[in-house]
Design a protein around this motif. Structure first.
Motif, PDB file in Angstrom:
ATOM      1  N   GLY A  37       0.658  -1.058   0.082  1.00 38.84           N
ATOM      2  CA  GLY A  37      -0.088  -0.107  -0.059  1.00 38.84           C
ATOM      3  C   GLY A  37       0.736   1.238  -0.070  1.00 38.84           C
ATOM      4  O   GLY A  37       0.513   2.261  -0.552  1.00 38.84           O
ATOM      5  N   GLY A  93       3.053   1.384  -3.279  1.00 33.84           N
ATOM      6  CA  GLY A  93       2.466   1.416  -4.511  1.00 33.84           C
ATOM      7  C   GLY A  93       2.943   1.112  -5.963  1.00 33.84           C
ATOM      8  O   GLY A  93       3.887   0.403  -5.862  1.00 33.84           O
ATOM      9  N   ASP A  96       3.081  -2.931  -5.857  1.00 28.71           N
ATOM     10  CA  ASP A  96       1.775  -3.062  -5.290  1.00 28.71           C
ATOM     11  C   ASP A  96       1.017  -3.833  -6.232  1.00 28.71           C
ATOM     12  O   ASP A  96       0.396  -4.675  -5.626  1.00 28.71           O
ATOM     13  N   GLN A 127      -3.194   2.721   1.550  1.00 27.67           N
ATOM     14  CA  GLN A 127      -3.419   3.578   0.676  1.00 27.67           C
ATOM     15  C   GLN A 127      -4.285   4.846   1.075  1.00 27.67           C
ATOM     16  O   GLN A 127      -3.883   5.790   0.474  1.00 27.67           O
TER      17      GLN A 127
END
Lengths: 311, 294, 531
Positions: free
Chosen positions: B117, B120, B124, B178
């Motif tokens: 998260g 990213g 991710d 996130q």
């Protein structure tokens, strides 16, 4: 919509491939080979057996051969049952497992939704507490306890239903389906209750009532939909859970299904059978998950609109 | 009801999320009962065997299987071993598996999800793809394979179960991370020069703790069930040790002749699972920020 | 839902399967695990052996009471003076189930196939008494004509042996020596290919009293009487249905609810109930098999024979069999089961905890102190676990030794045991034929099944050279007695009990007498409806 489906299908292939590869190499590391017997096997005979199953070739070559055959839909010969292919074995075990799963799913959905709906419509009354407690029991009492208890009470003490087999004696499908379905009925009940409650508090329900729609229509046309979406979304994982649960239920009730075959194959080191069953079940789960995702998306008008807009 | 000076003072002081949650939790009777039951069972399992003068592997072949009596409160098994002691001992094993395997799952899941998260992008996507792949394997198959391959040691049992249960945790954490990443206080922290690890540790994780606690409490029963399944199938704990799952499995074999061998372990397992689930539900309701305090 | 249950229960009233079977001559036979297959050269288990006994017939069959060889496919035979040559006369009316005549050539070809190295026949060693058979299988010779089986004429088969083998005729009743239909096998593929479809329903051809009519995996296997069988007039059953019954608890329930005529096993905890309430339906008979623990004599501490003897003497076999095994099995004090062709094994020891402790102290481990770690290895099965746990307790109580228990599931266990990676490992040996040799030749130096690392020259000499040269039974039995004495003095194996077969059998089943091999002459069995 169809683009969505295609995308997901395409993504499924590398997933499946990874599953196959992982399982293939994993079982080869298991101690104990498929040909070990109580009475020691003469080395020449063992060599011949290994040659017949290509076990004497390097691992990567075996892997390659397996994939090649798989592309043709051939899951290979079983190690345990000479003369039988894995395809055949799966085909023979599949109907029972599918039927069991179907009945269990039906019980889970019908029973669960009915209970959940009633609970949601009369929150905090006995009509709520009773089914929800039963649901909690279903979740907490594991199948391996519930099954034998049902067998003990209904099969042995009361002698109302048969205790083993599948399709041999009328009524022998009741207990296994009930056992397997009850845990999931419980989850479905909770989900339905939650979903319906959430919907009931929405504005459009109040509008519908204000417009004078009969209560029955309000419930079945609108409220139920609210409960339906989380349940449908849950179907995918539920299916996977049912498959896992079938291992235990099939063992307890001696049902000739895929779950039992798999457990036996694991113990027998029947490599091809283990691999074939894993691949097959994984593929099945992926497809089912896809279907349930699609269905959930379609049911949810907001998501459906977005998807169709895209397509 | 008029407000007192203390109420007003407290209102102005404000209460933290945790204090809120604690109050709400205390009000949920089922959750409280669940929590207390758990503590009682836990204590009994840990301390209980010291007070019982039977060993868990101590046989009495002459007595054999006997129904509950003054000498053996819950009866004995076909070896003449006291059932109560075996249940308490088994409780240690089952609870240990539950907590440790969940801890393993927690560790893997949090690390995985937080990393995915936070970083990213490509990483991710790959990490989450792997999670999807593992989701495709029905848990049972996976665990059966792992136990078949790696033999029957306890450690591997914990790892196998933990390895299967971390997936949802990872997803939850990733989602939380996130969302939080976007928030201003994180940007502020970055601009202040805090390292990534510090940010994760000091800001991200505490905020994700809520759902994590809930899910952990709900994972433990799931794990215990999985252990019971495995023991039932014939993999799992070795004799003469016992776990609730293996006790139940043994009990099923002789449930017609000696039903107490099935019923008592069954009750204990169910009650524990009930307690855990009630507690988990209660925690979820208590920590749910959406249902505001109005 | 409840209403549906009740209705269904009411619907299942009426005759149960067994009563139906009694009236129609159909035997419902609980058969243990699902059969691997029905190719006589490709299977090794007991469930398969039962089925093969209905579908095929060898040169001889066994009398179900005495286990003496009686004419089968061969209606008469002669043995030469020196016991090395047998001439079998194949009966004139011998036929395959498709009507085709069966000749000596069929036997010759079948044994050729059984000895093909590429086939991977795990029972090929049953043919090793034949001259050069072992050499052919291991590839030392490649001309099958040198192997001791020849066709003199279509109805005469001549067999030459390496040494006079008194139990040879018994081997001719074993499924690994059965004839297989060449004309069918070659139609579906290469003879050494195990994966062909020749054993499928519809393709299958056999020469036994019954023929294959149905087979649904994990559900049942059904055979019906074979009119082409030479003795078809004698066969009274119309059909036999074999059911896979892996779980003995479920099997017992099936028997109780009238679904089976006979069970393969009886769970130990249910035995007292049956013995007390329906003694006529439970059968407990001595079996030609021994349950024992092998000792790896190379492990620290166990290389000392006094330690091994101590372990042996510290076991209270009587209590073990009476309580843990519910009095079903018979304690064993030697490897060979008593009564094997009239053989009585020596009894050199008994339960003697005092004596055991003394020996242990003498060996340098007084009161168990300093004893190197001992592990008991067994495969995962409730019954094995019970015994292992009991042994563990006995050794703790009587010798103050801590024994760890290791259990592995079957395949892993076999591997571990074969690799000699154990201290003590459990084994059960069932004789393939009734003769002490099948228990004694296990322990020769470097024997394929001798995982104990034990070796004794005199023992080898007796088993490999002196006994095979003996002519009379009395001589041979005395020879085995001597060999067994050596074995039990050195204790590389700890015998625990002699097997007892446990079956539940309905009283309507006749013609199925118990015997040492648990052998079934299916052509003799018939059903008489119960009153």
């Amino acid at each position: 919509m169809s683009r969505f489906i295609w995308m997901r299908l395409l993504q499924a292939i590398p997933v499946l491939l990874a599953v196959i590869t992982f399982t293939f190499f994993l079982i080869r590391f298991a101690p104990g080979g498929p040909f070990d017997q109580e009475k020691a096997v003469i080395p020449e005979v063992k060599r011949a057996l290994e040659a017949q199953y290509h076990l004497d070739q390097p691992l990567l070559v075996q892997y390659g051969t397996y994939l090649k055959d798989l592309a043709h839909g051939d899951l290979g010969p079983s190690f345990k049952y000479p003369g039988r292919s894995v395809n055949e074995l799966i085909a023979s075990g599949l109907p029972a497992t599918m039927e069991l799963g179907l009945y269990a799913l039906l019980i889970a959905v019908v029973l669960g939704m009915a209970a959940g709906l009633m609970a949601a419509l009369y929150p905090n009354t006995w009509r709520d507490y009773l089914p929800m407690s039963a649901a909690m029991t279903g979740i907490c009492m594991p199948m391996l306890l519930l099954g034998p208890l049902l067998v003990l009470v209904f099969g042995i003490w009361l002698e109302w239903v048969p205790v083993s087999g599948w399709g041999d004696v009328p009524g022998d499908k009741i207990l296994p389906s009930l056992t397997l379905g009850s845990a999931y009925a419980a989850y479905v009940a909770r989900l339905t209750r939650g979903g319906v409650l959430e919907v009931m508090s929405q504005d459009y329900i109040r509008t519908a009532r204000a417009k004078g729609l009969p209560e029955r229509v309000v419930i079945f046309k609108h409220a139920l939909r609210g409960g339906l979406i989380p349940v449908v979304a849950y179907l995918g994982p539920a299916f996977a859970g049912l498959l896992s649960g079938s291992f235990v239920v099939e063992t307890v009730f001696q049902i000739p299904g895929l779950g039992r075959f798999f457990v036996q194959a694991a113990f027998n080191r029947d490599y091809t059978m283990i691999l074939g069953t894993t691949t097959f079940l994984a593929a099945l789960i992926i497809i089912f998950n896809l279907l349930s995702d699609v269905l959930a998306a379609w049911l949810n008008p907001r998501v459906r609109g977005a998807l169709e807009g895209k397509a | 009801m008029s407000a007192t000076v203390e109420d007003v003072a407290r209102y102005e002081r404000g209460t933290s999320l945790w204090q809120d949650a604690w109050v709400r939790l205390k009000r949920n009777r089922l959750a409280v009962i669940g929590g207390i039951t758990l503590i009682v069972i836990g204590l009994l399992c840990v301390v209980g065997p010291w007070f019982i003068h039977y060993g868990y592997e101590q046989q009495d072949l002459v007595l054999g299987p006997a129904p509950p009596s003054a000498a053996h409160w819950l009866g004995t098994d076909p070896f003449g071993r006291d059932l109560l002691v075996r249940i308490l001992y088994g409780g240690r094993v089952s609870l240990m598996v539950g907590f440790i395997a969940t801890a393993v799952a927690l560790l893997i899941g949090v690390t995985w999800g937080a990393t995915a998260g936070y970083i990213g992008g490509r990483l991710d996507a790959v990490m989450m793809r792997i999670v999807d792949i593992l989701y495709a394997l029905p848990f049972m198959i996976f665990v059966v394979l792992l136990t078949v391959v790696f033999g029957r040691s306890m450690v591997l049992l914990f790892l196998a179960i933990g390895a299967v249960e971390w997936l949802t945790m990872a997803r939850i954490i990733r989602g939380q991370v996130q969302a939080l990443r976007q928030q201003e206080f994180v940007e502020a922290a970055i601009s202040l020069g805090l390292s990534r690890a510090a940010i994760i540790a000091r800001h991200v994780i505490p905020n994700a703790l809520g759902p994590l606690i809930v899910y952990t409490t709900l994972t433990i029963p799931s794990v215990m069930l999985l252990e019971a399944f495995i023991s039932f199938l014939g993999l799992g704990v070795q004799p003469p040790a016992s776990s609730w799952g293996s006790l139940i499995s043994d009990g099923v074999e002789t449930m017609e002749e000696y039903p107490w061998l099935l019923i008592f372990p069954g009750i204990v397992l169910s009650v524990t699972l009930f307690a855990l689930n009630f507690l988990g539900d209660g925690l979820r309701d208590a920590l749910d920020v959406r249902s505001s305090r109005d | 839902m409840l209403a549906a249950c009740v209705w269904l229960a009411a619907c299942s009233g009426g005759r149960d399967r067994v009563t139906e079977g009694d009236a129609t001559g159909v035997l419902h036979f609980g058969n243990g695990t699902e059969p691997q297959g029905i190719d006589p050269h490709a299977v090794t288990g007991i469930p398969e052996w039962h089925i093969l006994g209905t579908l095929f017939e060898g040169l001889v069959t066994l009398d179900p009471v005495t286990l003496d060889p009686v004419p089968g496919m061969a209606d008469k035979w002669e043995v030469s003076e020196d016991g090395l040559t047998y001439r079998f006369h194949i009966r004139e009316d011998a036929k395959w189930s498709d009507g085709r005549p069966l000749t000596a050539e069929d036997f010759h070809w079948s044994w050729w196939r059984a000895l093909q190295p590429a086939l991977g026949n795990e029972y090929s060693y049953m043919l090793f008494p034949l001259k050069n058979a072992e050499a052919y299988l291991t590839g030392k010779i490649t001309d099958f004509d040198q192997v001791g089986v020849h066709v003199i004429d279509p109805h005469t088969l001549q067999v030459e042996l390496n040494a006079p083998t008194p139990y040879f005729l018994q081997l001719m009743a074993h499924h690994s020596t059965f004839p297989v239909p060449r004309h069918v096998i070659e139609k579906f593929g290469v003879p050494t290919d195990k994966f062909t479809k020749w054993t499928r329903v519809g393709n299958f051809v056999g020469n036994g009293p019954f023929k294959l009519v149905g087979w649904k995996l994990n559900k049942f296997l059904r055979v019906e009487r074979n009119p082409a069988y030479w003795d078809a007039a004698h066969v009274r059953l119309n059909a036999i249905v074999f059911y896979p019954t892996e779980n003995s608890v479920t099997e017992e329930r099936m028997f109780r609810s009238g679904q089976l005529h006979r069970t393969e096993e009886v769970p130990i905890d249910k035995i007292p109930g049956w013995r007390d309430n329906h003694p006529d339906q439970i059968r407990l008979n001595v079996y030609e098999g021994t349950y024992y623990y092998m000792i790896n004599v190379k492990r620290p501490g166990l290389s000392d024979v006094r330690v091994r003897k101590a372990l042996n003497m510290a076991i209270d076999r009587k209590t073990l069999t009476e309580t843990v095994l519910k009095g079903v099995q018979v304690p064993a004090y030697a490897m060979t089961p008593p009564g094997t062709i009239g053989y009585e094994p020596p009894k050199l020891f008994d339960f003697d905890p005092e004596g055991a402790r003394k020996l242990l102290a003498e060996a340098g481990y007084p009161d168990g102190k300093g004893m190197p770690p001992i592990e008991l290895l067994y495969n995962t099965l409730e019954s094995h676990r019970k015994i292992a746990v009991a042994l563990q307790q006995m050794w703790k109580k009587n010798l103050n030794i801590d024994v760890a228990m290791v259990n592995q599931e079957w395949k892993v266990f076999l591997n571990t045991r074969q690799n000699k990676d154990f201290t003590l490992a459990r084994q059960g040996w069932i004789g393939d034929y009734v003769d002490p040799n099948t228990f004694m030749d296990l322990w020769i130096t470097d024997g394929g099944n001798n995982n104990t690392n034990w070796s004794n020259k005199e023992f080898d000499d007796l088993i490999l050279r002196r006994i095979p040269a003996m002519k009379t039974r009395a001589e041979r039995l005395a020879g085995f007695y001597k060999a067994e004495t050596i074995l039990m003095e050195e204790v590389p194996v700890i015998p625990i009990y002699t097997y007892v077969t446990k079956h539940l059998v309905r009283s309507s089943v006749k013609g199925m007498p118990p015997n040492l091999l648990d052998y079934y002459a299916f052509k003799d069995i018939y059903l008489e409806p119960e009153k």
